[in-house]
Structures are given as structure tokens and as C-alpha cells.
Write a protein that holds these residues in place. Structure first.
Motif, PDB file in Angstrom:
ATOM      1  N   GLY A  42       0.833  -1.204   0.000  1.00  0.00           N
ATOM      2  CA  GLY A  42       0.000   0.000   0.000  1.00  0.00           C
ATOM      3  C   GLY A  42       0.868   1.255   0.000  1.00  0.00           C
ATOM      4  N   THR A  66       2.372   1.623  -3.477  1.00  0.00           N
ATOM      5  CA  THR A  66       1.384   2.137  -4.435  1.00  0.00           C
ATOM      6  C   THR A  66       1.247   3.639  -4.284  1.00  0.00           C
ATOM      7  N   GLN A  67       1.076   4.059  -3.028  1.00  0.00           N
ATOM      8  CA  GLN A  67       0.883   5.488  -2.766  1.00  0.00           C
ATOM      9  C   GLN A  67       2.110   6.308  -3.182  1.00  0.00           C
ATOM     10  N   LYS A 121       6.960  -3.325  -6.981  1.00  0.00           N
ATOM     11  CA  LYS A 121       5.886  -4.158  -6.412  1.00  0.00           C
ATOM     12  C   LYS A 121       6.267  -5.642  -6.533  1.00  0.00           C
ATOM     13  N   THR A 131      -3.613  -9.245  -2.128  1.00  0.00           N
ATOM     14  CA  THR A 131      -3.617  -8.172  -1.107  1.00  0.00           C
ATOM     15  C   THR A 131      -2.605  -7.085  -1.455  1.00  0.00           C
ATOM     16  N   CYS A 132      -1.547  -7.464  -2.148  1.00  0.00           N
ATOM     17  CA  CYS A 132      -0.580  -6.442  -2.562  1.00  0.00           C
ATOM     18  C   CYS A 132      -1.107  -5.637  -3.753  1.00  0.00           C
ATOM     19  N   PRO A 170      -6.561  -2.349  -4.125  1.00  0.00           N
ATOM     20  CA  PRO A 170      -6.854  -1.241  -3.203  1.00  0.00           C
ATOM     21  C   PRO A 170      -8.051  -1.536  -2.301  1.00  0.00           C
ATOM     22  N   SER A 227      -8.065  -4.160  -0.417  1.00  0.00           N
ATOM     23  CA  SER A 227      -7.473  -4.767   0.782  1.00  0.00           C
ATOM     24  C   SER A 227      -7.320  -3.711   1.869  1.00  0.00           C
ATOM     25  N   ASN A 269      -5.470  -3.899   4.555  1.00  0.00           N
ATOM     26  CA  ASN A 269      -4.061  -3.750   4.920  1.00  0.00           C
ATOM     27  C   ASN A 269      -3.347  -2.833   3.920  1.00  0.00           C
ATOM     28  N   HIS A 270      -3.632  -3.061   2.656  1.00  0.00           N
ATOM     29  CA  HIS A 270      -3.108  -2.203   1.597  1.00  0.00           C
ATOM     30  C   HIS A 270      -3.514  -0.738   1.857  1.00  0.00           C
ATOM     31  N   ARG A 271      -4.763  -0.560   2.241  1.00  0.00           N
ATOM     32  CA  ARG A 271      -5.266   0.806   2.476  1.00  0.00           C
ATOM     33  C   ARG A 271      -4.575   1.474   3.660  1.00  0.00           C
ATOM     34  N   ALA A 302      -1.242   2.661   2.390  1.00  0.00           N
ATOM     35  CA  ALA A 302      -1.381   3.853   1.548  1.00  0.00           C
ATOM     36  C   ALA A 302      -1.647   5.089   2.426  1.00  0.00           C
TER      37      ALA A 302
END
Ligand SMILES: NC(=O)c1ccc[n+]([C@@H]2O[C@H](COP(=O)([O-])OP(=O)(O)OC[C@H]3O[C@@H](n4cnc5c(N)ncnc54)[C@H](O)[C@@H]3O)[C@@H](O)[C@H]2O)c1
Ligand SMILES: O=P(O)(O)OC[C@H](O)CO
Length: 350
Positions: free
Chosen positions: A204, A207-208, A216, A253-254, A257, A259, A261-263, A266
Motif C-alpha cells: 500500500g 502504491t501510494q 511491487k 492483497t498487494c 486497493p 485490501s 491492509n493495503h489501504r 497507503a
């Protein structure tokens, strides 16, 4: 226990959040009556009367075969198969409440992706410690609840030492939308689902920070290596991590968005504090606690896990995501394939 057929199996799901509601919906979609236990009266009434759980699965219609209740005894007494879908840090207290209600001939499968803070216990260990249930297993895999509740196709894994647990779970869950694979490696499936959440937090952040797809891929691959190293040290079969409950779950999950945990990752990279990130989510992100537990376990076992360590330091030690990235990119480089995993795989083969 009487011979099961899909239509006659009495199933209850405990926990009415995103995933518990979705598991109940998937079973109900197969025409199987299913009882869903939750703590919230309003939410149970909404499920029974409007076929919705608007807090967690906004805009999605739920199966008419679900009956929601706040009475735990009622949910448990008739069930032949129980799914426990309670966040890991509340899991023991629910199991303690189940202690007097359950019988040894009931089957139980948990779908929780976490370890207990303080003890490092897996959820199957907690079920065994707190209840008389023995025919137990775990459901895990790349399963974003919202996608599955919306009818999109997916695969999942049920792991148990008891073939009957796998068979009966598969019978009630499988459909044109869901493929259910079996595994006997309970430890590996529980740890794959838990540890991927820590790497998803890092994803996350990546990504951000717009680090790109190569980064990734680096994260997922090295993350898998750390998951497998710690998993094997805790008793898992290394091959499990090449399956749906390992790399499969790590990838979704990786990437997604959706997910939680991902959020959280981020949100941290946008400059939120951990408290702000967790509060604004309003749902469980198991990786936040798992990072703490993994930090302790890798320390005790003397294992290298630089990615998990960096996530821990960002969550609890004031490191910024940018500083964490710099540390990771300048740290010592190891073998591509961890020799300890090659040895573990060879030993398992013999
Ligand atoms: N959401 C998903 O896509 C998904 C998929 C697979 C696995 N999981 C795992 O399932 C577990 C539950 O996740 P979720 O997404 O349903 O969480 P959620 O945040 O959507 O909901 C959590 C639910 O647990 C309930 N709860 C919390 N403490 C409780 C207690 N003491 N007693 C009874 N109920 C309690 C809450 O009321 C809520 O209904 C987690 O371990 C998660 O990792 C989630
Ligand atoms: O939303 P997350 O991050 O808890 O992930 C949900 C599932 O575990 C994905 O398989």
C-alpha cells in the motif's frame, strides 16, 4: 454424526463483518440454510429483513437463506459445521464463550488471518485450548470479501488434518463461482494468510509512493521469501507458500486497493498516523498487529526479515515510509533463493 449431504448440513457462521457475512452468503447461495451470528442487533435485523449488511457490504444483496441472530447458543446448538470469522484479537474471548456450548462431534473451520498478540498463538491452537472442538481446520486464500459477495469467481483453501472437515466445507462452499482446494498443512495455511497482511501494508505504501510495478514485484517476491522463512521455522511445509494461501493471497492483497491492509499502508504514506489510518478504516487490518508479532518471532528465532522489520518500524518506531524504503534498498543483499528453504523443501520430499 449423520451422513451429510449439502442440503442437510446445518451450518453456522460466527462473526458478521465483511468476511463472515460473505461466507454465509456464499453458503446461502448454494441453497443451504445458514445461521449468521453477530453482536449487533440492528445489523442482524437488517440482514434478516432487507438482505443487506450496509455497514460492511454496502450495495450488495445477501442470500435469502441467511438467518442472522445475536444469540450465540442458538447459532451453535444445531450446527454440524461452524465457521469462525472473528478478528484475531477477539478470537479467544469468543472461543471461551463457545466452550460450554459446543460438542466434540461438531466440525469447526476458522477464517481468521491473524495470530494472538502476546502469545503468538494460531487460531486453531486457541480453538483447541478453549473448547472441546477437535475436528478443526482453516479457510484461507485470495478472497477479497466484496468481490466474492458480488459474485466474482475465486479460489480458496480449506486446510485440516481431518479429511471430513475439508470434504464437508468444500460441499457447502463450492459453486460455479468458487473453487475449494484442500491442504493438510494447517500451520502453513494459517501463517500464509496472516503474514501476507504485513507485506500488503508495505505494498500500500509502495502504491501510494508510485514506486512502479518492478518495485511491487520485488516486494512480493522478497516478501514471500520472508513469509516462507518464518513459516517454515514455525513448522509449515514450504510448498504451501507456492499455493493459493501463500503467493495467491499475497498477490491479491498487494495488488488490490480493496485490501484493508493495503489501504492502511497507503494512508501511512499519505502522512496519516497509525491511529488515524486505523480509525478511518473502521474495519480490521490484521497486518497492524501481525507486524508486532512477527517482529517478536523473527527476533526470537534469529531470522532475517528486513521487509517485515521495516513495516514494523514504520508502524511503531517513527520511521517514515521513505526512510523505510531507503533502508531496504541499501541493506545487505542475500541469495535469490534462500538455501534454508531449498533444504526444507528437500527434507519434506524424502
Ligand atoms: N474481509 C475480507 O475480505 C477477508 C477475507 C478473508 C479473511 N478475512 C479475515 O476474516 C477476519 C474477519 O475480518 P472481517 O473482514 O470480517 O472484519 P470486519 O472488520 O469487516 O468485521 C469484524 C467483525 O467482527 C466482529 N467482532 C469484533 N470483535 C468481536 C467480538 N469480541 N465478538 C464478536 N464479534 C466481534 C465485529 O462486530 C465485526 O462484525 C479477519 O481475520 C480477516 O483477516 C477477511
Ligand atoms: O482486506 P484485507 O487486507 O484484510 O485482505 C482480505 C483478504 O485477506 C484477502 O485475501
Amino acid at each position: 454424526m449423520a451422513e451429510h449431504t449439502t442440503a442437510t448440513t446445518r451450518v453456522s457462521v460466527l462473526g458478521a463483518g465483511n468476511w463472515g457475512t460473505t461466507v454465509a452468503h456464499l453458503i446461502g447461495q448454494n441453497g443451504i440454510p445458514v445461521t449468521l451470528w453477530g453482536r449487533n442487533e440492528e445489523s442482524c435485523a437488517e440482514i434478516n429483513e432487507q438482505r443487506r449488511n450496509s455497514r460492511y457490504l454496502k450495495g450488495l444483496e445477501l442470500s435469502e437463506h441467511i438467518t442472522a441472530t445475536t444469540e450465540l447458543a442458538k447459532a451453535v446448538e444445531e450446527a454440524e459445521l461452524l465457521f469462525l470469522v472473528i478478528p484475531s484479537q477477539a478470537f479467544r474471548s469468543v472461543c471461551a464463550d463457545l466452550g460450554d456450548l459446543v460438542r466434540p462431534n461438531q466440525l469447526a473451520v476458522h477464517a481468521t488471518k491473524g495470530l494472538e498478540l502476546g502469545t503468538g498463538r494460531r487460531m486453531t491452537e486457541i480453538i483447541r485450548a478453549e473448547t472441546c472442538l477437535r475436528q478443526i481446520g482453516v479457510l484461507s486464500g485470495p478472497n477479497i470479501a466484496r468481490e466474492m459477495c458480488a459474485g466474482k469467481p475465486a479460489g480458496t483453501v480449506v486446510a485440516s488434518r481431518f479429511p471430513r472437515v475439508i470434504e464437508v466445507s468444500r460441499e457447502v462452499l463450492k459453486s460455479h463461482q468458487l473453487r475449494v482446494y484442500g491442504n493438510t498443512d494447517v500451520v502453513g495455511v494459517e501463517l500464509g494468510g496472516t503474514l501476507k497482511n504485513i507485506i500488503a501494508i508495505a505494498a500500500g505504501m509502495a502504491t501510494q509512493m508510485e514506486l512502479g510495478e518492478n518495485a511491487k514485484s520485488l516486494l512480493i517476491t522478497r516478501g514471500l521469501s520472508e513469509i516462507a522463512r518464518l513459516g517454515v521455522a514455525l513448522g509449515a511445509d514450504p510448498m504451501t507458500f507456492s499455493g493459493l494461501a501463500g503467493i495467491g493471497d499475497l498477490m491479491v492483497t498487494c495488488a488490490s486497493p480493496l485490501s484493508r491492509n493495503h489501504r492502511v499502508g497507503a494512508a501511512l504514506a499519505r502522512g496519516m498516523s497509525l491511529k488515524e489510518a486505523v480509525d478511518s478504516l473502521g474495519m480490521v487490518a490484521e497486518g497492524v498487529k501481525a507486524a508486532k508479532i512477527a517482529e517478536q518471532l523473527t527476533g526470537e528465532l534469529g531470522l532475517r526479515a528486513p521487509l517485515m522489520h521495516a513495516v514494523y518500524r514504520v508502524l511503531y518506531d517513527g520511521l517514515t515510509p521513505a526512510e523505510g524504503l531507503r533502508e531496504l534498498m541499501t541493506g545487505a543483499v542475500q541469495e535469490d533463493i534462500d538455501p534454508s528453504l531449498t533444504r526444507a523443501a528437500a527434507t519434506k520430499k524424502r
